[in-house]
Design a protein around this motif. Structure first.
Motif, PDB file in Angstrom:
ATOM      1  N   LYS A 149       0.828  -1.217   0.000  1.00  0.00           N
ATOM      2  CA  LYS A 149       0.000   0.000   0.000  1.00  0.00           C
ATOM      3  C   LYS A 149       0.860   1.265   0.000  1.00  0.00           C
ATOM      4  O   LYS A 149       0.560   2.261   0.648  1.00  0.00           O
ATOM      5  N   LYS A 150       1.969   1.196  -0.731  1.00  0.00           N
ATOM      6  CA  LYS A 150       2.806   2.387  -0.889  1.00  0.00           C
ATOM      7  C   LYS A 150       2.358   3.135  -2.139  1.00  0.00           C
ATOM      8  O   LYS A 150       1.712   2.553  -3.011  1.00  0.00           O
ATOM      9  N   SER A 151       2.767   4.398  -2.237  1.00  0.00           N
ATOM     10  CA  SER A 151       2.253   5.204  -3.343  1.00  0.00           C
ATOM     11  C   SER A 151       3.255   5.354  -4.490  1.00  0.00           C
ATOM     12  O   SER A 151       2.969   6.016  -5.477  1.00  0.00           O
ATOM     13  N   ASN A 152       4.441   4.765  -4.389  1.00  0.00           N
ATOM     14  CA  ASN A 152       5.424   5.032  -5.441  1.00  0.00           C
ATOM     15  C   ASN A 152       5.118   4.312  -6.752  1.00  0.00           C
ATOM     16  O   ASN A 152       4.423   3.301  -6.788  1.00  0.00           O
ATOM     17  N   GLY A 239      -1.920   9.605 -13.554  1.00  0.00           N
ATOM     18  CA  GLY A 239      -3.005   8.616 -13.513  1.00  0.00           C
ATOM     19  C   GLY A 239      -2.617   7.412 -12.670  1.00  0.00           C
ATOM     20  O   GLY A 239      -3.410   6.900 -11.873  1.00  0.00           O
ATOM     21  N   ILE A 240      -1.382   6.976 -12.827  1.00  0.00           N
ATOM     22  CA  ILE A 240      -0.913   5.827 -12.040  1.00  0.00           C
ATOM     23  C   ILE A 240      -0.912   6.182 -10.558  1.00  0.00           C
ATOM     24  O   ILE A 240      -1.366   5.407  -9.721  1.00  0.00           O
ATOM     25  N   ARG A 241      -0.440   7.387 -10.254  1.00  0.00           N
ATOM     26  CA  ARG A 241      -0.415   7.807  -8.841  1.00  0.00           C
ATOM     27  C   ARG A 241      -1.819   7.884  -8.257  1.00  0.00           C
ATOM     28  O   ARG A 241      -2.011   7.745  -7.048  1.00  0.00           O
ATOM     29  N   CYS A 242      -2.805   8.130  -9.114  1.00  0.00           N
ATOM     30  CA  CYS A 242      -4.193   8.186  -8.644  1.00  0.00           C
ATOM     31  C   CYS A 242      -4.816   6.793  -8.524  1.00  0.00           C
ATOM     32  O   CYS A 242      -6.011   6.668  -8.264  1.00  0.00           O
ATOM     33  N   GLY A 243      -4.034   5.753  -8.793  1.00  0.00           N
ATOM     34  CA  GLY A 243      -4.567   4.400  -8.630  1.00  0.00           C
ATOM     35  C   GLY A 243      -5.213   3.826  -9.876  1.00  0.00           C
ATOM     36  O   GLY A 243      -5.991   2.869  -9.791  1.00  0.00           O
TER      37      GLY A 243
END
Lengths: 333, 352
Positions: A149-152, A239-243
């Protein structure tokens, strides 16, 4: 070449995205990588850098444009032609040059060479020359990132020929199935060693369509226009960072060097867009930069490069006990 | 405290204990969480630990081995299961080219703590592509650890040790070991990698064995004991790393060496054992060593032929006797093509 038509698309996306400090930074990054690669090319014939080199000349805008979107904690992996990727994301220059000389001060103490670069502090977790191998390994970085559940974000670079490997398809499928936070960056220089793209795929097939068919959001644009690369990568990485899961970008490019070795083919061939010349002219025309800035920066780079080469040449080879030191990891679990 | 359980239960306990002790341990493989539970070896684990610890996977062995390698670089400790060793051959690049060399070529800045469970089939018509024993291949690759458990005790202890090891470990699990009963302590313990196990003691000969062949060797040695022939039986446990001290000491004592290997003859690990003895202790050999192995042939499917493919307890007994100058008969003499030798025990009803 057909990809030049895409220049408009790339330019379109940059209007609001770039500012002059970023433009200068990206230009200087391209210039720095070019000068470093040229120095490698120049000194290679001394036969002291005794490992195969796949120079990035002609393809620098991609690593620079993508990396400008990366944050600390993000991961990068690459293949055999990885110098620009390593340097663009902040890989240490002294350790890189020492690595080419096989010295103990190299980024792997000389055990890897040009085709096995790593700089963990820059997030660059490795490059390997087996085509396509890091596509799945980088997908694993993204898998573990998501599991924790990390955001990188993970970025993996590969060439057009890697898309002919089965592992490419398998990785895209898995990444999509678990919506993994990874950007697949395909540098399409239309060459697999010396075999042209046209001999490896039907002319109606496009790489970007393959990624699209996995329901992965995918773009294809000009890889020679740094701001376009930056803008498109920004859109996808945000977009990737937004999941939103995995994304794909195919960037049309040209390697201005032989497949492996020091020979620079030249920038004057018909239809070839040199990312450095293009950007320089654009920034001069737009008055973002003046020639004097470039001249000063050129001097700084030359000094930095000279120091790196001098240090590498003076450094020692790894001690003989290194021969079998790290076949197995001996640290704590 | 002499609890006896099945081999497959020992594997399940090793996985359970490892998942419980270390939150970085994850399991993945085709069928690992499904109803068949990889022959019961993963029973109950997905319910206990959840789907972000125990994973199903797309049938993409190559990419998935690479994915697990990548995951292991940034904190995971994957245990990947291949229901047959042959499917692992689709993952050769990420394991042989990458995982085995990763620590070395990046100068130990990153490492690959992953375990690959490869299951070898035998009997019930497994045929040429569900029964291969390729441990000698893997042991040839620097950077891989190769583990071949034999007893239920070691199935658990060696698997826990493999999972805890910070390197890529090939854990070779013979399918028939799942059906073996044996003493297995409850809870956590581990069998260290690299130390062979002296299972029986004697001074007439040294029998070196590994994996499922050790189960056959134990029966053979028991039979020999009844005939007054006492031998050392050494179970290798791991091919890489391997401390050969105990083998050399034993051969010095006995002067006779039989090496049993559940794999084809040529280029097999039995040759490595004999070579080490010859190089380091040639003078202690009274007779030429003997290799017991599978023939240099793909595995036949029909039991009519498979009955003559696998060496038997009798082969091992006879090898020892022949070194002692005792006359023996053809070990296949009493075996008929119709014999149902293709199951580990009567509880096995097929198909895998």
């Amino acid at each position: 070449m057909s990809f030049m038509k895409d220049k408009g698309l790339a330019d379109l996306s940059l209007k609001k995205e770039v500012n002059s400090p970023l433009q200068k930074k990206m230009f200087f990054d391209i210039l720095r990588i070019r000068r470093i690669e040229e120095e490698i090319s120049r000194q290679y014939s001394d036969q002291e850098m005794r490992c195969p080199v796949h120079l990035s000349i002609g393809q620098e805008a991609i690593g620079v444009g993508v990396s400008a979107n990366l944050k600390p904690g993000d991961y990068v992996m690459s293949g055999h032609r990885s110098h620009a990727h390593y340097l663009a994301c902040g890989g240490n220059l002294d350790k890189f040059i020492a690595e080419l000389y096989g010295k103990e001060t190299g980024c792997t103490n000389g055990l890897g060479g040009s085709m096995h670069l790593i700089d963990k502090s820059a997030g660059f977790l490795g490059s390997v020359p087996i085509i396509g191998s890091t596509i799945s390994i980088a997908t694993g970085l993204a898998f573990e990132t998501k599991r924790r559940k990390k955001s990188n974000v993970t970025v993996v670079y590969f060439g057009d020929s890697a898309t002919e490997e089965g592992v490419f398809y398998e990785s895209l499928n898995f990444a999509k199935s678990l919506n993994l936070p990874i950007l697949y960056v395909c540098e399409n220089n239309e060459m697999s060693v010396e075999t042209p793209f046209s001999k490896r795929r039907h002319q109606q097939q496009k790489i970007v369509d393959i990624a699209n068919s996995f329901n992965i959001e995918s773009l294809c644009s000009d890889g020679q226009i740094c701001e376009g690369v930056y803008g498109n990568a920004k859109y996808l990485i945000e977009g990737i960072r937004c999941g939103e899961g995995p994304k794909f970008i195919e960037l049309m490019t040209t390697k201005l060097v032989e497949h492996c070795g020091p020979k620079i083919i030249g920038m004057e061939s018909e239809g070839v867009c040199d990312p450095l010349t293009y950007y320089k002219e654009k920034l001069l025309n737009d008055k973002i930069i003046i020639q004097k800035d470039i001249d000063v920066y050129e001097m700084d780079i030359q000094e930095e490069i000279k120091k790196a080469f001098d240090k590498a040449k003076k450094a020692k080879f790894p001690s003989r006990d290194k021969l079998k030191a790290n076949i197995f990891y001996k640290g704590e679990k | 405290m002499n609890r006896k359980i099945l081999g497959r239960e020992a594997v399940q306990e090793a996985l359970d204990v490892s998942l419980q002790r270390d939150k970085d341990v994850i399991l993945i493989g085709q069928g690992v969480p499904d109803a068949t539970q990889t022959y019961g070896t993963t029973a109950g684990l997905v319910d206990k630990y959840g789907t972000d610890r125990v994973y199903e996977m797309p049938l993409s062995e190559s990419a998935m081995a690479g994915v697990m390698l990548g995951a292991s670089l940034v904190g995971a400790r994957p245990v990947m299961t291949f229901a047959r060793l042959e499917f692992f051959l689709l993952a050769i690049d990420p394991i042989i080219n990458q995982a085995a060399k990763w620590c070395y070529m990046f100068n130990a800045q990153t490492h690959v703590p992953m375990t690959l469970r490869l299951i070898i089939g035998r009997g019930w018509g497994q045929g040429a592509q569900h029964s291969q024993s390729l441990h000698s291949w893997f042991a040839h690759i620097p950077g891989l650890k190769v583990v071949l458990p034999a007893t239920p005790y070691d199935l658990k202890g060696l698997l826990i040790a493999s999972i805890e090891d910070p390197n890529p470990v090939i854990f070779i699990e013979h399918r028939w070991l799942h059906y073996n009963h044996g003493h297995v302590p409850e809870g956590y313990y581990k069998t260290p990698l690299g130390i062979p196990n002296l299972i029986r003691k004697g001074d007439k000969a040294t029998v070196v064995s590994s994996g499922y062949m050790t189960i056959e060797s134990i029966k053979a040695v028991n039979n020999l004991n009844k005939q007054g022939i006492e031998v050392d039986l050494i179970d290798l446990r791991t091919l890489s790393p391997l401390d050969d001290t105990i083998i050399l000491e034993s051969v010095k004592k006995t002067g006779n060496l039989v090496v049993c290997d559940h794999a084809s003859l040529t280029g097999g690990f039995s040759s490595e054992i004999i070579t080490r003895v010859c190089e380091k202790s040639f003078g202690s050999l009274k007779n030429s060593p003997i290799r017991i192995s599978l023939p240099d042939s793909p595995t036949p499917t029909t039991r009519g032929l498979a009955n003559y493919f696998y060496p038997t307890v009798k082969h091992i007994e006879n090898a020892v006797k022949s070194l002692l100058g005792i006359k023996t008969e053809d070990p296949f003499k009493d075996i008929k093509p119709t014999d149902k030798l293709d199951i580990p025990d009567q509880s096995f009803k097929g198909p895998f």
